[in-house]
Design a protein around this motif. Structure first.
Motif, PDB file in Angstrom:
ATOM      1  N   LEU A  18       0.813  -1.218   0.000  1.00  0.00           N
ATOM      2  CA  LEU A  18       0.000   0.000   0.000  1.00  0.00           C
ATOM      3  C   LEU A  18       0.847   1.268   0.000  1.00  0.00           C
ATOM      4  O   LEU A  18       0.367   2.332  -0.370  1.00  0.00           O
ATOM      5  N   ALA A  28      -5.341   1.992  -5.558  1.00  0.00           N
ATOM      6  CA  ALA A  28      -5.814   1.285  -4.364  1.00  0.00           C
ATOM      7  C   ALA A  28      -5.936   2.250  -3.191  1.00  0.00           C
ATOM      8  O   ALA A  28      -6.894   2.178  -2.413  1.00  0.00           O
ATOM      9  N   ARG A  29      -5.006   3.178  -3.077  1.00  0.00           N
ATOM     10  CA  ARG A  29      -5.082   4.190  -2.015  1.00  0.00           C
ATOM     11  C   ARG A  29      -6.360   5.008  -2.150  1.00  0.00           C
ATOM     12  O   ARG A  29      -7.066   5.229  -1.169  1.00  0.00           O
ATOM     13  N   LEU A  32      -9.320   3.013  -0.994  1.00  0.00           N
ATOM     14  CA  LEU A  32      -9.352   2.878   0.464  1.00  0.00           C
ATOM     15  C   LEU A  32      -9.768   4.169   1.138  1.00  0.00           C
ATOM     16  O   LEU A  32     -10.545   4.161   2.101  1.00  0.00           O
ATOM     17  N   ALA A  36     -12.992   4.573   3.442  1.00  0.00           N
ATOM     18  CA  ALA A  36     -12.820   4.994   4.835  1.00  0.00           C
ATOM     19  C   ALA A  36     -13.674   6.217   5.138  1.00  0.00           C
ATOM     20  O   ALA A  36     -14.271   6.317   6.215  1.00  0.00           O
ATOM     21  N   LEU A 146      -7.345   4.145   9.156  1.00  0.00           N
ATOM     22  CA  LEU A 146      -8.100   3.273   8.271  1.00  0.00           C
ATOM     23  C   LEU A 146      -8.154   1.928   8.993  1.00  0.00           C
ATOM     24  O   LEU A 146      -7.122   1.272   9.142  1.00  0.00           O
ATOM     25  N   ILE A 148      -8.160  -1.183   9.021  1.00  0.00           N
ATOM     26  CA  ILE A 148      -7.990  -2.439   8.291  1.00  0.00           C
ATOM     27  C   ILE A 148      -7.711  -3.605   9.224  1.00  0.00           C
ATOM     28  O   ILE A 148      -7.784  -4.752   8.824  1.00  0.00           O
TER      29      ILE A 148
END
Length: 157
Positions: A18, A28-29, A32, A36, A146, A148
């Motif tokens: 990431l 992808a960031r 996310l 979020a 975030l 995860i």
């Protein structure tokens, strides 16, 4: 109190995809960050159930080592802002706005300045890339975790 950037170092994080600065990871960031932001909004409800309350508390209290995003810039923008506003929280602290050298120069120019005149600020250091030197200093902002690592089970609800 510490000076800007004093004792702040990143680490080699090439193990964390990431934090890649290559194009696929940036997409992808962005995904996310968008998710979020939606999750945080969904958790901002009156009288939340315990699991929602715990998740919201986790998101709004980042700790060093957490994957974080700056809630203003990164959520509203893309590009360079998103690159440096997303990463691993290295440190969050109160520190001087100037180095000791800069402060001495200011007091030399204006001898009326005293220690009470020296200003501090709330700072965040985010490692946004895989290299140890990929650390950005942020001020006047808010970060959120975030979550995860949060996987609520039926027992925690």
């Amino acid at each position: 109190m510490k000076q800007p950037r004093q004792d702040v170092t990143g680490t080699d994080r090439s193990d964390l995809s990431l934090l890649s600065l290559e194009e696929p990871a940036l997409g992808a960031r962005a995904a996310l960050v968008a998710m979020a932001a939606q999750l945080r909004t969904a958790c901002e409800v009156p009288d939340p159930v315990p699991v929602v309350h715990r998740m919201y508390e986790r998101m709004t209290a980042p700790a060093p080592g957490d994957l974080v995003v700056e809630t203003g810039t990164a959520v509203a923008h893309t590009g360079t802002d998103l690159v440096t506003a997303f990463g691993i929280l290295v440190e969050h602290r109160q520190e001087w706005t100037t180095t000791d050298e800069q402060w001495q120069a200011e007091t030399h120019r204006d001898p009326r300045l005293t220690a009470q005149d020296r200003v501090s600020e709330d700072t965040w250091y985010i490692q946004y890339g895989p290299a140890a030197e990929d650390v950005c200093r942020w001020v006047n902002c808010t970060f959120m975790t975030l979550p995860i690592d949060v996987y609520p089970t039926a027992q925690t609800r």
